[in-house]
Write a protein that holds these residues in place. Sequence first.
Motif, PDB file in Angstrom:
ATOM      1  N   ALA A   1      36.522  40.865  37.691  1.00 52.05           N
ATOM      2  CA  ALA A   1      36.169  41.970  36.796  1.00 52.05           C
ATOM      3  C   ALA A   1      37.308  42.968  36.684  1.00 52.05           C
ATOM      4  CB  ALA A   1      34.900  42.658  37.299  1.00 52.05           C
TER       5      ALA A   1
ATOM      6  N   ALA B   1      40.818  41.422  35.237  1.00 56.85           N
ATOM      7  CA  ALA B   1      40.842  41.240  33.790  1.00 56.85           C
ATOM      8  C   ALA B   1      41.604  42.359  33.091  1.00 56.85           C
ATOM      9  CB  ALA B   1      39.413  41.165  33.247  1.00 56.85           C
TER      10      ALA B   1
ATOM     11  N   ALA C   1      36.271  38.162  30.694  1.00 53.40           N
ATOM     12  CA  ALA C   1      35.912  38.175  32.104  1.00 53.40           C
ATOM     13  C   ALA C   1      34.519  37.590  32.241  1.00 53.40           C
ATOM     14  CB  ALA C   1      35.962  39.593  32.658  1.00 53.40           C
TER      15      ALA C   1
ATOM     16  N   PHE D   1      30.256  42.829  38.778  1.00 54.32           N
ATOM     17  CA  PHE D   1      30.460  43.852  37.755  1.00 54.32           C
ATOM     18  C   PHE D   1      30.051  45.223  38.271  1.00 54.32           C
ATOM     19  CE2 PHE D   1      29.562  46.087  33.748  1.00 54.32           C
ATOM     20  CZ  PHE D   1      30.737  45.833  33.066  1.00 54.32           C
TER      21      PHE D   1
ATOM     22  N   ASP E   1      32.356  48.614  38.303  1.00 50.05           N
ATOM     23  CA  ASP E   1      32.114  49.416  37.098  1.00 50.05           C
ATOM     24  C   ASP E   1      32.677  50.833  37.133  1.00 50.05           C
ATOM     25  OD1 ASP E   1      30.268  50.901  38.577  1.00 50.05           O
ATOM     26  OD2 ASP E   1      28.515  49.950  37.696  1.00 50.05           O
TER      27      ASP E   1
ATOM     28  N   TYR F   1      33.575  41.328  28.421  1.00 48.56           N
ATOM     29  CA  TYR F   1      32.938  41.043  29.703  1.00 48.56           C
ATOM     30  C   TYR F   1      31.637  40.296  29.462  1.00 48.56           C
ATOM     31  CZ  TYR F   1      36.078  44.008  32.429  1.00 48.56           C
ATOM     32  OH  TYR F   1      37.183  44.529  33.058  1.00 48.56           O
TER      33      TYR F   1
ATOM     34  N   VAL G   1      28.571  39.258  31.440  1.00 46.94           N
ATOM     35  CA  VAL G   1      27.948  39.592  32.720  1.00 46.94           C
ATOM     36  C   VAL G   1      26.670  38.777  32.878  1.00 46.94           C
ATOM     37  CG1 VAL G   1      27.087  41.437  34.194  1.00 46.94           C
ATOM     38  CG2 VAL G   1      28.914  41.916  32.536  1.00 46.94           C
TER      39      VAL G   1
ATOM     40  N   VAL H   1      30.572  44.371  26.338  1.00 50.52           N
ATOM     41  CA  VAL H   1      29.854  43.787  27.462  1.00 50.52           C
ATOM     42  C   VAL H   1      28.697  42.964  26.922  1.00 50.52           C
ATOM     43  CG1 VAL H   1      28.546  44.215  29.575  1.00 50.52           C
ATOM     44  CG2 VAL H   1      30.478  45.689  28.976  1.00 50.52           C
TER      45      VAL H   1
END
Length: 578
Positions: free
Chosen positions: A434, A437, A451, A458, A462, A482, A484, A553
């Motif tokens: 994470a 990236a 990612a 994550f 964050d 991302y 997730v 995301v």
Amino acid sequence: MIDVEPLSVPLSPGNHVRGAWHAVARLLAEAGVQVVFGLPDDDLHALDALHAAGVRLVVCRDQRNAVFMATGYALRSGALGVALVGKGPAVTNTVTGLLEASSSGAPVLLLSGGTAAERRGSGAFQELDQQAVVAPLVKSATRVEHPDRVAPAVRRAVLVATSGATGPVYVEVPDHLLAVDVPVPPPAPPVERPTSASVAADSAALHVLRNAQRPIVLVGGGMRHRNADGVVERFAERVGAALSCTASGRGVVDESSVRFIGLAGLYAPDRAKALWADADCVVVLGSRLEETATYGWADELGTTVPVVQVNVDAAGVATRYAGPVVLGDGADVCAAWLEQVVDSAPVEWSKRVNEVHHGLRTDHRRELAALAAKPELHVVEVLAALDAELPADRVLVQENGLQDMWSYSFPRFECAHGAGSVVPSEQTSLGFGAAAAIGVRAAAGDRPVVAFVGDGAFALFDADLPTAVALGSGSPGPGLLYVVLRNGGYGWLHSQLGPHNRDLAGTALVDPDAVTAQAPALRGVHQVAVTKGSLRADVADAWRRAQDGGVVVLNVPTRLEDALFADHQLGGAFPTAD
């Protein structure tokens, strides 16, 4: 090793700058460094110096993430990644990142502040023997004691990090050097790096290659950025070898080649295991042959079946395997071998290799068709949607949890047509992918960066989501996507809660609320909650939004049982430590 820097003869006043950090920044620019990741010390001397030298500082919230980012940058670019932190706890926060950089063989320079010489031993604010903390994890650890040694120490650190078996180095700049005159002599001529190797006609390795009828070439992470001209594929074609790679070696060879049979060891496809069982020679290029790379190998490999190891550094040779060892750059050695071996591709072996490669693709198409008929969304379908909607030269940055390990399985994810891959090392530090990236994004230019991470990784990262936003707003090319995978589980730990340990079933290794959670609300971050019916459209929309430098995301709800090793307990699917 820990270095004690001797004094040198001062230079003329015309070669001086004021303050050690201004000298360091000038030396970084001299070495071609354009970006540094980190969080400077309270006095901001380093920040001022980098700004004056035209080197961008990507300000991070977490020092561990800063080293992860520098590592991602180094792995993607092949160039030096640089991280900058303060002293004391700032340095201890970097230890996990250094562990990952060391295991990955990433050329990373960690710069830190340090307690002034006259205050050491006095209980000074944030005083720590920082060299002793980082020394086991780096190729060299240097504390600069005198202004005359700043330039030699930094230049040496850059050379050590980027030479031989690459890896992290550490340079500490104590506070007593903040406002002194520091000499910066002109750079020496560039280091010469010859790019050729010779092989004797009676070489033991050549003897093995000439007699092999069922060879496999295994490519490791040490071959990153060393196969631009495809010499490895040409060598495999010449000797009729199957091609495989370790997880960190992905992207070195073109996986669209019909000789590619997937990853080795733990991640080897079932179809390929028969080839591994029947091989009469394995040529290993740039791998230390860690446990995951060799898991499941037959006892014959390395005993009656020779394992030919090619490594630039003797410390990277796995001496538990019998077979010739060649010390040298893998690409150079392959080029030299090409001049010595004749076409010897055994027809039957080549046919079997070809059948495995195409069989894996057929299996994948059938798998996707079967999954499409089911109501649940599967991780394999997410990878297929990324493959369909993103440009072919995408770079996938991975974690090593439970569900994100689907991306280690060829051809569910494939490095072909210029695609790239950055994975954690054998240490598999949670949150590495994470954060890395962001460094990969800084090194990737106009290439898409994705990612592929679990919700736990994550969440650990964050705090630096704003860093990803800030980087994208000031850099050309697409931003970051991302993906997730949200299942609320603690990966491998939760997977072990089975019949053999049902007394532990009440242990909190799953958080159901995390399945529907989102990333923290943040300006510049666009979020999408993916469903099966909208998957392709959601991925296409996410990529469109990311192309302007933004951060997107994709929150993907997944089921705990949707895992690559769902049918195995850890002891059965993964090697335990001796």
